[in-house]
Structures are given as C-alpha cells and as structure tokens.
Design a protein around this motif. Structure first.
Motif, PDB file in Angstrom:
ATOM      1  N   UNK A  83       3.710  19.822  13.737  1.00  0.00           N
ATOM      2  CA  UNK A  83       4.849  18.997  14.194  1.00  0.00           C
ATOM      3  C   UNK A  83       3.810  17.606  14.853  1.00  0.00           C
ATOM      4  N   UNK A  84       3.863  16.544  14.249  1.00  0.00           N
ATOM      5  CA  UNK A  84       3.151  15.516  14.652  1.00  0.00           C
ATOM      6  C   UNK A  84       3.944  14.114  15.288  1.00  0.00           C
ATOM      7  N   UNK A  85       3.299  13.755  16.296  1.00  0.00           N
ATOM      8  CA  UNK A  85       4.105  12.816  17.019  1.00  0.00           C
ATOM      9  C   UNK A  85       4.137  11.548  16.213  1.00  0.00           C
ATOM     10  N   UNK A  86       5.255  10.721  16.452  1.00  0.00           N
ATOM     11  CA  UNK A  86       5.286   9.600  15.754  1.00  0.00           C
ATOM     12  C   UNK A  86       4.512   8.606  16.430  1.00  0.00           C
ATOM     13  N   UNK A  87       4.325   8.515  17.513  1.00  0.00           N
ATOM     14  CA  UNK A  87       3.291   7.441  18.308  1.00  0.00           C
ATOM     15  C   UNK A  87       1.821   7.960  18.167  1.00  0.00           C
ATOM     16  N   UNK A  88       0.825   7.249  18.362  1.00  0.00           N
ATOM     17  CA  UNK A  88      -0.560   7.376  18.427  1.00  0.00           C
ATOM     18  C   UNK A  88      -0.887   7.070  19.723  1.00  0.00           C
ATOM     19  N   UNK A  89      -1.997   7.611  20.450  1.00  0.00           N
ATOM     20  CA  UNK A  89      -2.373   7.133  21.457  1.00  0.00           C
ATOM     21  C   UNK A  89      -4.081   7.310  21.423  1.00  0.00           C
ATOM     22  N   UNK A  90      -4.815   6.766  22.564  1.00  0.00           N
ATOM     23  CA  UNK A  90      -6.097   6.529  22.555  1.00  0.00           C
ATOM     24  C   UNK A  90      -6.886   7.435  23.902  1.00  0.00           C
ATOM     25  N   UNK A 117      -2.362  25.569  18.425  1.00  0.00           N
ATOM     26  CA  UNK A 117      -3.246  24.530  18.802  1.00  0.00           C
ATOM     27  C   UNK A 117      -2.426  23.203  19.000  1.00  0.00           C
ATOM     28  N   UNK A 118      -3.362  22.392  19.929  1.00  0.00           N
ATOM     29  CA  UNK A 118      -2.884  20.916  20.041  1.00  0.00           C
ATOM     30  C   UNK A 118      -3.787  20.115  19.208  1.00  0.00           C
ATOM     31  N   UNK A 119      -3.412  19.464  18.232  1.00  0.00           N
ATOM     32  CA  UNK A 119      -4.104  18.741  17.497  1.00  0.00           C
ATOM     33  C   UNK A 119      -4.369  17.158  17.790  1.00  0.00           C
ATOM     34  N   UNK A 120      -5.516  16.636  18.374  1.00  0.00           N
ATOM     35  CA  UNK A 120      -5.428  15.209  18.837  1.00  0.00           C
ATOM     36  C   UNK A 120      -6.349  14.512  17.984  1.00  0.00           C
ATOM     37  N   UNK A 121      -5.795  12.978  18.034  1.00  0.00           N
ATOM     38  CA  UNK A 121      -6.479  12.207  17.165  1.00  0.00           C
ATOM     39  C   UNK A 121      -6.157  12.403  15.864  1.00  0.00           C
ATOM     40  N   UNK A 122      -4.899  13.108  15.670  1.00  0.00           N
ATOM     41  CA  UNK A 122      -4.558  13.473  14.279  1.00  0.00           C
ATOM     42  C   UNK A 122      -4.174  12.311  13.480  1.00  0.00           C
TER      43      UNK A 122
END
Length: 283
Positions: A83-90, A117-122
């Motif tokens: 389940x992937x967030x609509x927004x991206x972050x840095x 898991x929490x997938x970051x910079x996905x």
C-alpha cells in the motif's frame, strides 16, 4: 478640549490590543498519513494485479486501524502486496505504531511469519510491473517475536537497492538490527529518521538500532525502468506498507517533515529542519 479628553481613552484602547505571537519554531508539526477512516492518500499494488486493485481487500480500515487482512484468501501463493503513499518525501521522521495479530495465511512462506515492512524511498505504485514482488525501496523490516527465539525488529532489507554501511557498499539483502524482541500482540512504536540520500536511522523504544548511508539503486532483478540506473542515489520516494502474509495492524502512521524554510525571519521557520527549502518561506 474634547479632543484632549479622548486621548487617554484612545491610549487605553491601543494598549488593550493583544500582541500577536510568532509560532514556536521548535514546536513539532506532525502530520498523520492515515486518516483513521479509509485508504485516502494510498494506492494498493498486489503482485499479479494492476496498480489500484486491492485484491481480496488485503488492505482495510477496521475500528480506526489500518490493517493488512487475509480473511478472503484461500491461499497466499506469493501474493505480496504493498500500500503505497500518494505523496513522496525526502527528509523526515516517520513514526508508526504497529502489531502482529492472528495467524499467518495458508501458504505464506516460513520466513514471513510475523513479518511486515515499511518501504521507504519507494517507487510509486503505477510504475510497478504486474508481477513484481516488491517495489524498489529501502525496507525497514518489522518482525514480531515467535514466543521462543530472539527476533530483532526494524531490520534492513534492500529490494532493488544497496546502501553504504561501515564505509563500504553493503549488498546483502537483509541484515538484523540490534533491537530487543517484541513477543506477542503488543503494540510497538517504530521510528525512522530519513535524511534524503544521506543517512537512515532506525529507532525502537527510544534506542537507535540501525544506521546506514547513501541508499542507491542496485542488485539483480531490477524492473526495466531501473535496469540502467545502477548506482543512482535515492534522495526521495514514497512510503509503502507491506503485506507478506501475516495479519498486521497499524494504529497510527505519522510524519514530521524535516525539510522547509530555514530563515529565522520567516513566519514558517522551524528550528528542527535539517534541509532548506527557502522557496517555501512565508514573511
């Protein structure tokens, strides 16, 4: 004479006006990534299905909890879900409160018991291939204890990525953190500090349990879009929640943005920002 009599009154009116205070620049402004009601702001991607198809209602909102659920599955059959967030972050601090519940779905791999898991910079959901197992990302692996053995949580896994650890390129797929084991169905608070393409820090129970640097694209089996980008640093990306066959609940998922206006003269200056975005300054 009448004008002279009005002067003290005007003076009192002026003094009585409230003084407008600037917001406290050290007051943290956390945002909730999950609204407690539905999946707004998130996009499912289940292996074997197109982006947006929440196969068998894998991701649900129940009792104000964001849940990974397998009630409608007959067998898992490697149906890895994200389940992937609509927004991206840095640059940010992520805080998620999670727990494992119930039993693993029939057909789930042995290594996936009490595993999420929490997938970051996905990568975003819409760029994933239909039969892709995992998004290109940095995985903060969440593990629950099995009641007997020691099992650390907030470990590191690297689907389609590498990192730098101990001053060397680290290409092992998964490595354990130094955390203690959390047995049973207890709630656990996971925190991750993310500094763009510079540094990641995993924290659980107030203890730093993992640190690494320079996340980058790398490894075998990269999706076609990434196949010629080996070694490219990942400075930003989406946040994803994983579904690897064991039911999991998230009570909250919050983010503290660490990138913004760093001019102390601006109204929206924050003293805890670590990366400047002075185009966002408001005066």
């Amino acid at each position: 004479m009448k004008y002279l009599l009005l002067l003290p009154l005007l003076s009192l009116i002026y003094v009585a006006q409230p003084t407008l205070r600037q917001p406290d620049p050290s007051a943290e402004e956390w945002i909730s990534l999950f609204n407690g009601e539905d999946l707004t702001g998130w996009h499912p991607k289940v292996k074997g299905f197109r982006p947006g198809d929440n196969y068998a209602n894998t991701f649900q909102v129940e009792d104000s909890l964001l849940s990974v659920v397998y009630d409608e599955y007959e067998s898992f059959n490697r149906t890895f879900a994200h389940l992937i967030s609509e927004d991206k972050y840095s640059y940010y601090k992520l805080r998620a409160v999670y727990r494992f519940v119930g039993e693993q779905v029939e057909g789930g791999p042995g290594w996936a018991i009490r595993n999420n898991g929490l997938m970051l910079h996905s990568q975003p959901a819409e760029t994933m291939e239909v039969d892709q197992d995992f998004p290109v990302s940095i995985e903060v692996q969440l593990l629950g204890g099995n009641g007997t053995e020691e099992r650390s949580t907030l470990n590191l896994c690297t689907p389609g990525t590498h990192v730098v650890k101990d001053d060397e390129l680290f290409t092992r797929h998964c490595t354990s953190s130094s955390s203690r084991t959390f047995h049973g169905d207890q709630w656990v608070t996971a925190e991750v500090l993310v500094y763009g393409d510079s540094m990641f820090i995993h924290i659980v129970g107030g203890d730093t349990v993992m640190r690494y640097y320079h996340p980058q694209i790398g490894g075998r089996g990269l999706p076609e879009e990434y196949s010629e980008r080996e070694g490219e640093l990942l400075s930003e990306g989406h946040i994803a929640i994983q579904g690897e066959s064991h039911p999991t609940q998230f009570r909250s998922i919050e983010l503290l943005n660490l990138k913004g206006c760093m001019d102390p003269q601006a109204k929206n200056y924050k003293s805890y920002y670590v990366e400047a975005d002075n185009d966002a300054c408001v005066y």
